[in-house]
Every structure is written in structure tokens, then in C-alpha cells.
Design a protein around this motif. Structure first.
Motif, mmCIF file in Angstrom:
data_model
loop_
_atom_site.group_PDB
_atom_site.id
_atom_site.type_symbol
_atom_site.label_atom_id
_atom_site.label_comp_id
_atom_site.label_asym_id
_atom_site.label_seq_id
_atom_site.Cartn_x
_atom_site.Cartn_y
_atom_site.Cartn_z
ATOM 1 N N LEU A 151 0.831 -1.210 0.000
ATOM 2 C CA LEU A 151 0.000 0.000 0.000
ATOM 3 C C LEU A 151 0.868 1.263 0.000
ATOM 4 N N GLN A 152 1.994 1.222 0.704
ATOM 5 C CA GLN A 152 2.896 2.379 0.725
ATOM 6 C C GLN A 152 3.498 2.608 -0.657
ATOM 7 N N ILE A 153 3.840 1.523 -1.365
ATOM 8 C CA ILE A 153 4.376 1.639 -2.731
ATOM 9 C C ILE A 153 3.323 2.250 -3.653
ATOM 10 N N MET A 154 2.072 1.804 -3.532
ATOM 11 C CA MET A 154 0.981 2.365 -4.344
ATOM 12 C C MET A 154 0.778 3.851 -4.027
ATOM 13 N N HIS A 155 0.877 4.170 -2.752
ATOM 14 C CA HIS A 155 0.768 5.575 -2.329
ATOM 15 C C HIS A 155 1.847 6.415 -3.002
ATOM 16 N N ASP A 156 3.102 5.928 -2.944
ATOM 17 C CA ASP A 156 4.219 6.665 -3.535
ATOM 18 C C ASP A 156 4.044 6.826 -5.038
ATOM 19 N N LYS A 157 3.525 5.796 -5.689
ATOM 20 C CA LYS A 157 3.290 5.844 -7.132
ATOM 21 C C LYS A 157 2.249 6.930 -7.473
ATOM 22 N N ILE A 158 1.149 6.924 -6.748
ATOM 23 C CA ILE A 158 0.106 7.935 -6.970
ATOM 24 C C ILE A 158 0.663 9.329 -6.692
ATOM 25 N N GLU A 159 1.450 9.454 -5.651
ATOM 26 C CA GLU A 159 2.036 10.749 -5.281
ATOM 27 C C GLU A 159 2.926 11.293 -6.401
ATOM 28 N N ARG A 160 3.729 10.428 -7.002
ATOM 29 C CA ARG A 160 4.610 10.869 -8.097
ATOM 30 C C ARG A 160 3.819 11.286 -9.332
ATOM 31 N N ILE A 161 2.779 10.544 -9.652
ATOM 32 C CA ILE A 161 1.927 10.912 -10.789
ATOM 33 C C ILE A 161 1.268 12.263 -10.513
ATOM 34 N N ALA A 162 0.735 12.426 -9.309
ATOM 35 C CA ALA A 162 0.078 13.691 -8.945
ATOM 36 C C ALA A 162 1.067 14.846 -8.957
ATOM 37 N N GLN A 163 2.287 14.600 -8.498
ATOM 38 C CA GLN A 163 3.328 15.640 -8.489
ATOM 39 C C GLN A 163 3.625 16.089 -9.920
ATOM 40 N N ALA A 164 3.706 15.138 -10.843
ATOM 41 C CA ALA A 164 3.975 15.480 -12.248
ATOM 42 C C ALA A 164 2.835 16.302 -12.840
ATOM 43 N N ILE A 165 1.605 15.896 -12.550
ATOM 44 C CA ILE A 165 0.441 16.640 -13.059
ATOM 45 C C ILE A 165 0.412 18.041 -12.461
ATOM 46 N N ALA A 166 0.617 18.133 -11.149
ATOM 47 C CA ALA A 166 0.557 19.424 -10.468
ATOM 48 C C ALA A 166 1.680 20.349 -10.914
ATOM 49 N N SER A 167 2.885 19.808 -11.128
ATOM 50 C CA SER A 167 3.995 20.675 -11.533
ATOM 51 C C SER A 167 3.763 21.250 -12.930
ATOM 52 N N ASN A 168 3.120 20.492 -13.815
ATOM 53 C CA ASN A 168 2.757 21.033 -15.125
ATOM 54 C C ASN A 168 1.698 22.111 -15.000
ATOM 55 N N GLU A 169 0.802 21.934 -14.046
ATOM 56 C CA GLU A 169 -0.312 22.861 -13.840
ATOM 57 C C GLU A 169 0.154 24.183 -13.251
ATOM 58 N N MET A 170 1.182 24.111 -12.404
ATOM 59 C CA MET A 170 1.580 25.290 -11.636
ATOM 60 C C MET A 170 2.892 25.874 -12.125
ATOM 61 N N VAL A 171 2.924 26.232 -13.384
ATOM 62 C CA VAL A 171 4.086 26.938 -13.901
ATOM 63 C C VAL A 171 3.991 28.355 -13.351
ATOM 64 N N ILE A 172 4.946 28.719 -12.518
ATOM 65 C CA ILE A 172 4.915 30.021 -11.844
ATOM 66 C C ILE A 172 6.092 30.842 -12.331
ATOM 67 N N ARG A 173 5.811 32.060 -12.751
ATOM 68 C CA ARG A 173 6.893 32.966 -13.138
ATOM 69 C C ARG A 173 7.717 33.290 -11.901
ATOM 70 N N ASN A 174 9.024 33.341 -12.068
ATOM 71 C CA ASN A 174 9.906 33.623 -10.937
ATOM 72 C C ASN A 174 9.551 34.953 -10.288
ATOM 73 N N SER A 175 9.094 35.926 -11.084
ATOM 74 C CA SER A 175 8.749 37.242 -10.544
ATOM 75 C C SER A 175 7.521 37.179 -9.635
ATOM 76 N N ALA A 176 6.715 36.119 -9.767
ATOM 77 C CA ALA A 176 5.503 36.003 -8.952
ATOM 78 C C ALA A 176 5.799 35.405 -7.580
ATOM 79 N N ILE A 177 7.015 34.899 -7.383
ATOM 80 C CA ILE A 177 7.376 34.288 -6.098
ATOM 81 C C ILE A 177 7.934 35.362 -5.177
ATOM 82 N N GLN A 178 7.455 35.374 -3.949
ATOM 83 C CA GLN A 178 7.929 36.374 -3.002
ATOM 84 C C GLN A 178 8.122 35.752 -1.626
ATOM 85 N N GLU A 179 8.915 36.444 -0.830
ATOM 86 C CA GLU A 179 9.172 36.016 0.545
ATOM 87 C C GLU A 179 8.037 36.539 1.430
#
Length: 194
Positions: free
Chosen positions: A74-102
Motif C-alpha cells: 500500500l505504501q508503494i501504491m501511495h508513492d506511485k500515486i504521489e509521483r503521478i500527482a506531483q507530475a500533473i501538479a507541476s505542469n499545472e503550476m508553472v509560476i513565473r519567478n517574478s511572482a514568487i515572493q518572501e
């Protein structure tokens, strides 16, 4: 929120992408989370998965006590889903460097510099993205501070309001992980080396 209540939360400096929109208080009454940002269903994907993780941790511990092989699978399946979701989310959240602030972040709110003032007590929709983890949150807030600074910016403080427990837990986890990263980056003092 009183000053004493604000100090209950641990605060940390964090780099985030932050979007704010002034809204009417009636928006908060009619919608459980902000609708002012044109986000896709994938925007909240990792946040929703983290909420599911929190709910399932107790069950995974119980399974682990009875059958460690099933728990490992179950932990392996969790990690697999997490990696797929991370890939989808990272494509979705392309953030311009200028939009990032402290910002200075806690479970109760955020303090940051903004180019324009907000009226104190005004209500806001907040789109908050953690670029390192690709986590996105949509939260309501209320302005509690907007002070002019010498450089022409405004030191702004907002308090989160009507925040779901799942969002608070995600913020707490982000703050905890940021603290852990900072501790790892700190050089050991001579007394600790002996």
C-alpha cells in the motif's frame, strides 16, 4: 483575532506565489472556498491527496500491525500515486519567478510586502502556492495591517478566516517541513560536534 492569539502560531519565512483579490463578505457566506481564481481541477490535487493521506494514516498503521507485506504494498501504491500527482501538479503550476515572493507565514495568516494598500478589515480571496511542493491552497482572509513603508510598498498582514481544517493541516505541514530544511542547512556548532 487578538494579538495574543496571533502569537500562538509558529511563524516562518517562506517563498510562495501569492495572489489576492478583494471580495465582499457575502462571497464567503455563499462559497466554502474562493471562486475568484480561474484554476483547473488539478490545482488542488496535491492538497486533496494530502488530506486523504492524513485520513488514512491510522488505517495504514493498523494494517501494518497485522500484515507488514500488505502495508508495504500500500505504501508503494501511495508513492506511485504521489509521483503521478506531483507530475500533473507541476505542469499545472508553472509560476513565473517574478511572482514568487518572501512572506512570513503561520497557520493563522501571512505578513508580506505589497505594492498597493488594502483597507484594514477588508475581505480577501487568497491563492497560495508553494513552488517547491506544488501545493496550492485557496483560502479566505481578512486584512489586519496595511502600513506604508519607506520604499513605497505596504507591509500587509492578513488573517485566514473560515479556513477548513484540511487547509490548516497542510499549512502546518509546510511550516514543519520548512523548519526541518532550515535545521538541515544550519552548520553544526563546535559544541555539537564533540
Amino acid at each position: 483575532m487578538q494579538e495574543q492569539d496571533r502569537r500562538q502560531y509558529f511563524r516562518i519565512d517562506q517563498r510562495v506565489s501569492l495572489e489576492l483579490k478583494v471580495i465582499d463578505e457575502s462571497e464567503i457566506e455563499h462559497h466554502p472556498s474562493p471562486t475568484q481564481f480561474g484554476v483547473s481541477p488539478n490545482f488542488l490535487l496535491l492538497s486533496e491527496l494530502q488530506e486523504i493521506d492524513t485520513q488514512s494514516q491510522h488505517l495504514l498503521r493498523k494494517i501494518s500491525e497485522k500484515d507488514s507485506n500488505v502495508a508495504s504494498f500500500l505504501q508503494i501504491m501511495h508513492d506511485k500515486i504521489e509521483r503521478i500527482a506531483q507530475a500533473i501538479a507541476s505542469n499545472e503550476m508553472v509560476i513565473r519567478n517574478s511572482a514568487i515572493q518572501e512572506v512570513n507565514l503561520s497557520e493563522g495568516g501571512i505578513q508580506f510586502r505589497h505594492k498597493e494598500p488594502f483597507n484594514v478589515d477588508s475581505f480577501l480571496s487568497v491563492k497560495l502556492v508553494f513552488p517547491e511542493s506544488c501545493l496550492g491552497l485557496l483560502i479566505y482572509a481578512q486584512c489586519c495591517r496595511s502600513e506604508a513603508m519607506a520604499d513605497g510598498s505596504f507591509m500587509t498582514g492578513i488573517e485566514f478566516i473560515k479556513m477548513p481544517e484540511s487547509c490548516r493541516m497542510i499549512l502546518a505541514r509546510q511550516i514543519f517541513e520548512s523548519q526541518a530544511r532550515l535545521r538541515q542547512q544550519e552548520p553544526e556548532s563546535p559544541a555539537e560536534e564533540n
